[in-house]
Every structure is written in structure tokens, then in C-alpha cells.
Design an enzyme around this catalytic site. Structure first.
Site, PDB file in Angstrom:
ATOM      1  N   LYS A   8       0.855  -1.186   0.000  1.00  0.00           N
ATOM      2  CA  LYS A   8       0.000   0.000   0.000  1.00  0.00           C
ATOM      3  C   LYS A   8       0.892   1.238   0.000  1.00  0.00           C
ATOM      4  O   LYS A   8       2.083   1.179   0.337  1.00  0.00           O
ATOM      5  CB  LYS A   8      -0.928   0.017   1.218  1.00  0.00           C
ATOM      6  CG  LYS A   8      -0.233   0.016   2.571  1.00  0.00           C
ATOM      7  CD  LYS A   8       0.241   1.385   3.066  1.00  0.00           C
ATOM      8  CE  LYS A   8       0.926   1.294   4.424  1.00  0.00           C
ATOM      9  NZ  LYS A   8       1.677   2.541   4.757  1.00  0.00           N
ATOM     10  N   ALA A  93       9.993   0.342   4.289  1.00  0.00           N
ATOM     11  CA  ALA A  93       9.738   1.231   3.156  1.00  0.00           C
ATOM     12  C   ALA A  93       8.467   2.047   3.300  1.00  0.00           C
ATOM     13  O   ALA A  93       8.170   2.889   2.459  1.00  0.00           O
ATOM     14  CB  ALA A  93       9.666   0.398   1.871  1.00  0.00           C
ATOM     15  N   GLY A  96       3.979  -1.464   4.031  1.00  0.00           N
ATOM     16  CA  GLY A  96       3.121  -2.426   4.729  1.00  0.00           C
ATOM     17  C   GLY A  96       3.247  -3.853   4.246  1.00  0.00           C
ATOM     18  O   GLY A  96       2.312  -4.643   4.421  1.00  0.00           O
ATOM     19  N   GLY A  97       4.381  -4.224   3.663  1.00  0.00           N
ATOM     20  CA  GLY A  97       4.517  -5.564   3.096  1.00  0.00           C
ATOM     21  C   GLY A  97       4.342  -6.679   4.111  1.00  0.00           C
ATOM     22  O   GLY A  97       3.635  -7.657   3.864  1.00  0.00           O
ATOM     23  N   ASP A 132      -0.977  -1.867  10.638  1.00  0.00           N
ATOM     24  CA  ASP A 132      -1.446  -1.824   9.251  1.00  0.00           C
ATOM     25  C   ASP A 132      -2.205  -3.086   8.834  1.00  0.00           C
ATOM     26  O   ASP A 132      -2.870  -3.097   7.805  1.00  0.00           O
ATOM     27  CB  ASP A 132      -0.270  -1.631   8.284  1.00  0.00           C
ATOM     28  CG  ASP A 132       0.356  -0.252   8.377  1.00  0.00           C
ATOM     29  OD1 ASP A 132      -0.277   0.644   8.975  1.00  0.00           O
ATOM     30  OD2 ASP A 132       1.469  -0.073   7.853  1.00  0.00           O
TER      31      ASP A 132
END
Length: 270
Positions: A8, A93, A96-97, A132
């Protein structure tokens, strides 16, 4: 069973106030993008977790996928599963991976094991794993408030635009980013800004973390400037960084230009 957890971006981010619990109230727009990991889950005789792709420098028990599985095991009888995660979304980063991987694991195991948990129940469980995580249960654009955990669905589509995402090899400390921000109620809510033409976002939509991060990490600010120089309609840092994205009218070819050496670069349609 295989799925592809997506990342996202934050379309704007305002740090509104400091909370009594030490956290901050924010407002932001979470928007899903097609930068994806791959996650496979299958029945097995013995539990097994493997991971490939981008290396994750953390013990297995701290991986959000395993934390999501353990959260389910604490409440339901889950048979042995073989899980493989192919990591392609950069971590650290603002994308939200890891949270996406956890949420998609919850959804897959819910289906595979016939748990029949509702989306509301999955969101509540995801909230115990990370801030998240609940967003990725429904995985649709939302206006987020609170600590980023209170969602209000919004009508927003960026279909037809093209995204260029750049992640430099730079780490940003979230506590440090917050420490340098002065909380304030925004003059214009992001809910109102997103109703305006995209071309107007540049003048009114901000990410408060840019003011604290760019002075100490000027390379990140230079990426934003470069994206605008290449014709981005809107560009911003996502979350507290360090990734920066640009929205374009047409496909970009910035990889070919080698404009961002030593950076992760993703280009594609939304």
C-alpha cells in the site's frame, strides 16, 4: 493455495495529535498498489515455514506471517501447514509488506481450514498483529485515523494512472520521524483533498514526515524532486519512508534511464 499479498501507499499523512499512551493520532489515505509478495499455504504432515526472495534479517518467530498463524492457533485448531513466503516488497519502506503478508495468511488459513471467520473478525485478529494489518483484510482504499487503525471506506480510484515506486537503500527510524514532527490539525482534511483533481494534490496534500525525514535523509527528498522532474502529477514519501512514489499520466521508463541507481524501482499501471 497461493495468493499474492500486495503493498500500500499513503496518499498524504497528517500527524494530528500526541496521545496519552505515547502514540500519535494521524489521518492518512491507505491505497493498495500492485507491488506483491507471493504466499503459499498447503496441508502438511509437519509444520514448515520457508522464505525466499528479499532476505529478512529477523528470527522466524518474529515474522508477521508466523505471528498471524500463532494468533489463529491460539483460538482455533489448526492442522500442520507448510508455508512458503516469496518476499518481493521491500521492507522498512512504508509499504506495509509484512502486514499484508500477515493479513493474507489469516484469510487463506480461514478459507483452507473452514474457520468461517467474518471480515470483521479477521480485522479484529489482524489488529493484534500490527497496526497496518487490518487494512489488508478488505484491501480497499480507506481514510485512516486513530493510530492508523480506524478505517472509513472512501470512493477513490486511480485506475488509468501509472505508478513509479522508488525505495532507496536507506533506513528511516519511525520513532525518530515522529520525534521531529509538531502535531497539528490539518487545515483541509484528506477526505476533501482526494475529491479534487489529481493535478491539485501537489499544492495541498502533504506527508508530515517529509518535513522531519528530508533534512536528515536528503537523498529521499531528491527522489521526490526527480519524480516531479520526470513529469509526475503527484509525488510523495509513503508513510515514514523510505520509499517515494510518483503518479503519472503515462507509462514511465525510469529504470531504463538508470535515474535511481542502487534503488528498488517498480513501474506499472494502477
Amino acid at each position: 493455495m497461493i495468493c499474492f499479498p500486495n503493498a500500500k501507499i499513503n496518499l498524504g499523512l497528517n500527524v494530528v495529535s500526541k496521545r496519552t499512551d505515547g502514540y500519535h493520532n494521524i489521518e492518512t489515505i491507505f491505497y493498495p498498489i500492485p507491488v506483491k509478495d507471493a504466499l503459499e499455504v498447503a496441508p502438511a504432515s509437519q509444520p514448515l515455514f520457508t522464505q525466499s526472495g528479499i532476505p529478512i534479517d529477523a528470527p522466524e518467530e518474529k515474522n508477521l506471517v508466523i505471528r498471524a498463524l500463532n494468533a489463529l492457533k491460539a483460538r482455533h485448531a489448526i492442522p500442520p501447514l507448510e508455508i512458503h513466503l516469496l518476499k518481493a516488497i521491500p521492507f522498512g519502506a512504508g509499504l506495509g509488506g509484512g502486514s499484508s503478508d500477515a493479513a493474507f495468511l489469516l484469510k487463506m488459513v480461514n478459507e483452507l481450514c473452514g474457520l468461517r471467520l467474518s471480515l470483521d473478525e479477521l480485522e479484529a485478529l489482524a489488529a493484534t498483529i500490527g497496526a497496518d494489518c487490518p487494512f489488508f483484510v478488505r484491501d480497499t482504499p480507506v481514510f485512516a485515523t486513530g493510530t492508523g487503525n480506524v478505517f472509513e471506506p472512501i470512493e477513490l480510484s486511480l485506475k488509468g494512472y501509472h505508478l513509479c515506486l522508488v525505495k532507496p537503500d536507506i533506513a528511516v527510524s519511525t520513532p525518530e520521524a515522529y520525534a521531529r514532527v509538531t502535531p497539528a490539525t490539518p487545515k483541509i482534511s484528506l477526505k476533501e483533498i482526494i475529491k479534487r483533481p489529481l493535478a491539485e494534490w501537489r499544492d495541498v496534500m502533504i506527508n508530515d514526515f517529509e518535513r522531519s525525514v528530508f533534512p536528515s535523509r536528503p537523498e529521499i527528498g531528491h527522489i521526490k524532486e526527480a519524480l516531479y522532474g520526470e513529469g509526475a502529477i503527484y509525488a510523495a514519501m509513503s508513510g515514514s519512508g523510505s520509499s517515494v512514489f510518483g503518479l503519472f499520466d503515462a507509462p514511465t521508463r525510469l529504470k531504463e534511464k538508470a535515474l535511481f541507481p542502487d534503488c528498488f524501482v517498480w513501474e506499472g499501471a494502477l
